[in-house]
Design an enzyme around this catalytic site. Structure first.
Site, PDB file in Angstrom:
ATOM      1  N   GLY A   1      22.878 -24.356 -13.635  1.00 24.95           N
ATOM      2  CA  GLY A   1      22.506 -24.136 -12.414  1.00 24.95           C
ATOM      3  C   GLY A   1      21.275 -24.185 -12.268  1.00 24.95           C
ATOM      4  O   GLY A   1      20.258 -24.612 -13.067  1.00 24.95           O
TER       5      GLY A   1
ATOM      6  N   CYS B   1      10.911 -28.276 -15.698  1.00 23.83           N
ATOM      7  CA  CYS B   1      10.410 -28.583 -14.492  1.00 23.83           C
ATOM      8  C   CYS B   1       8.861 -27.956 -14.410  1.00 23.83           C
ATOM      9  O   CYS B   1       8.212 -26.913 -13.944  1.00 23.83           O
ATOM     10  CB  CYS B   1      10.582 -27.923 -13.601  1.00 23.83           C
TER      11      CYS B   1
ATOM     12  N   ASP C   1      18.139 -29.623 -19.536  1.00 20.42           N
ATOM     13  CA  ASP C   1      16.923 -28.916 -18.303  1.00 20.42           C
ATOM     14  C   ASP C   1      16.576 -27.551 -18.214  1.00 20.42           C
ATOM     15  O   ASP C   1      17.221 -26.242 -18.067  1.00 20.42           O
ATOM     16  CB  ASP C   1      17.358 -29.206 -16.762  1.00 20.42           C
TER      17      ASP C   1
ATOM     18  N   GLU D   1      26.591 -22.790 -17.980  1.00 23.84           N
ATOM     19  CA  GLU D   1      25.007 -22.121 -17.472  1.00 23.84           C
ATOM     20  C   GLU D   1      25.734 -20.722 -17.750  1.00 23.84           C
ATOM     21  O   GLU D   1      27.028 -20.190 -17.966  1.00 23.84           O
ATOM     22  CB  GLU D   1      24.977 -22.210 -15.491  1.00 23.84           C
TER      23      GLU D   1
ATOM     24  N   ASP E   1      25.922 -19.916 -23.353  1.00 23.15           N
ATOM     25  CA  ASP E   1      25.265 -19.656 -24.385  1.00 23.15           C
ATOM     26  C   ASP E   1      25.348 -20.828 -24.888  1.00 23.15           C
ATOM     27  O   ASP E   1      25.724 -21.253 -25.930  1.00 23.15           O
ATOM     28  CB  ASP E   1      24.662 -19.128 -24.701  1.00 23.15           C
TER      29      ASP E   1
ATOM     30  N   LYS F   1      21.922 -31.167  -9.859  1.00 22.74           N
ATOM     31  CA  LYS F   1      21.636 -32.106 -11.089  1.00 22.74           C
ATOM     32  C   LYS F   1      22.983 -32.495 -11.641  1.00 22.74           C
ATOM     33  O   LYS F   1      23.603 -33.146 -12.156  1.00 22.74           O
ATOM     34  CB  LYS F   1      20.696 -31.937 -12.702  1.00 22.74           C
TER      35      LYS F   1
END
Length: 473
Positions: A287, A406, A353, A310, A336, A291
């Site tokens: 999510g 990020c 990510d 997700e 999960d 990407k």
């Protein structure tokens, strides 16, 4: 009082002038403060509603956007200046009053709005949203602020760099002190680099588009208001004021809005050298789907299938929307990643990510810098390590895992990878580093490797981190 003054009739009450632009900006700031909302989610529906009512044109929307984001980016600096202009602790000022003062301070110190107009418009806003009594307080404070420009105020309210470098930078560049410290540790180097980074966090980021391979070409996105991407072959940058939703390929989902750093992460994972088959790819924290959409398009070109997972069902639906129309096989599930439904060794390439502090995207979400706390990292730590361990379990021997985040904070990047590989807090995993740098050709200043940290001031991207690992046993 003279007899003439006593006989003079009182002035009739003048109703405050309602300024739709400033009222909307105030409402957005209140939503950010009261509901922990994000401005990039709150502002668009407010602007849309104002346009539908006929209150706004394009210039009004641009001013409202600048007032909201400019105020949030410079909130720390403005708080220090307001604090110097009042006779009580800042925490004793009601939050709605502070929002009006911050909006006024930004107009006085951060825009070209004339001083008289900035003060009078802010006082009128205060009369509308706070009442006449508190509007007098706003007027008095803003008149004090208007006596100096921003540079003069900063000299007065920031401690000297030589006495306290981190606190100086925190006030000058409007970041919490702990964030300044964390970014400086991750960046290394001297004063110039960290100042460049903090200043880049306070600049409006470009809107970058991605042409999803096999579905759209960059030629479909280019025009008078666009520039080519800096690093990604699929990127196009919009000039200021460009509207992504007006582009046909974006409307149809064949292209999307995606930071170039995120594009580079997906491309590097897709191009990492692989031993053996290359048929099944996994995006384990997919999510909201940017990407995943790029990975799905790249996988389809090779005949590979993508599984996008997700945990949150509403975010999984966003992933489905992003992948809709993908030419190759794909599946989206709500699962999960720390308790996955897939079997170990099922995939050839895995991207994880992970959820993080978001300190790498402060340009886009400036309010996050005031919302995060150092202790938040302790909450993310077990999840990040657990997701990386499961990613390495999900990939077959010889397959590749991309660990991305990020955030440039060392506790969320290299420390996580090293802990998992060395078995700190869990079983050791047999895997080797892959040098990411050759997989980002043409991108400068990528450090010593093998992992890569991107930076806003060096690369014009969010501060994305990527480590690539090959499972060896």
């Amino acid at each position: 009082m003279s007899e003439q003054a006593r006989r003079r009739p009182p002035k009739p009450y003048r109703r405050p002038k309602k300024d739709p632009v400033r009222i909307l900006a105030f409402e957005a700031l209140r939503a950010v403060d009261e509901r922990d909302a994000y401005a990039n989610l709150v502002l668009p529906p407010l602007l849309k509603k104002a346009r539908e009512k006929g209150d706004f044109d394009g210039r009004d929307a641009a001013l409202a956007t600048e007032l909201v984001y400019g105020t949030l980016r410079r909130q720390g600096t403005y708080d220090a200046i307001v604090s110097a202009c009042i006779d009580r602790p800042l925490r004793e000022v009601d939050p709605p009053v502070l929002d009006v003062l911050s909006l006024g301070a930004h107009q006085l110190l951060g825009t070209r709005i004339p001083t008289h107009a900035a003060v009078s418009a802010s006082v009128e806003l205060a009369r509308v949203v706070l009442g006449d009594g508190r509007a007098k307080f706003v007027n008095a404070v803003l008149r004090k602020i208007s006596q100096h420009d921003l540079d003069t105020w900063v000299e007065q309210v920031a401690p000297p760099y030589e006495d306290d470098a981190e606190d100086h930078l925190a006030v000058v560049h409007s970041h919490p002190r702990w964030v300044v410290s964390a970014l400086w540790d991750a960046l290394g180097g001297g004063r110039a680099g960290i100042e460049d980074l903090l200043e880049a966090d306070n600049e409006r980021p470009e809107v970058t588009l991605v042409a999803r391979p096999g579905r759209a070409g960059t030629d479909e996105l280019t025009g008078e208001d666009t520039l080519p991407g800096r690093w990604s072959p699929y990127a196009v940058r919009l000039a200021e004021g460009g509207e992504p939703g007006a582009i046909e390929a974006v409307k149809e989902g064949r292209a999307g809005v995606q930071d170039e750093g995120s594009q580079l992460v997906a491309i590097a994972l897709a191009n990492a050298p692989l031993e053996g088959r290359d048929e099944r790819w996994l995006d384990g924290c997919a999510g909201p789907g940017g990407k995943a959409a790029l990975l799905g398009a790249l996988a389809a070109e090779r005949g590979a299938a993508l599984l996008a997972s997700e945990k949150q069902p509403h975010r999984a639906r966003l992933v489905e929307r992003a992948l809709a129309g993908n030419p190759g096989p794909y599946q989206v599930i709500a699962a999960d990643g720390t308790r996955p439904p897939w079997r170990p060794g099922s995939f050839d390439r895995v991207l994880m990510d992970v959820p993080c502090s978001g300190l790498g995207a402060l340009r886009r979400r400036p309010e996050a810098r005031w919302r995060r706390r150092p202790e938040d990292l302790d909450g993310f730590a077990p999840l990040q390590r657990g997701l990386l361990r499961e990613a390495l379990s999900a990939v077959r021997v010889g397959g590749v895992v991309g660990y991305a985040t990020c955030s440039p904070h060392l506790a969320e990047t290299r420390v996580v990878v090293e802990d998992v590989l060395k078995g700190r807090g869990g079983p050791a995993v047999e895997a080797e580093w892959i040098d990411v740098r050759p997989l980002m050709p043409g991108v400068p200043a990528l450090g010593e490797g093998p992992d890569v940290q991107l930076w806003p001031h060096l690369h014009g991207t969010d501060a994305m981190y990527l480590a690539l690992l090959r499972r060896t046993a």
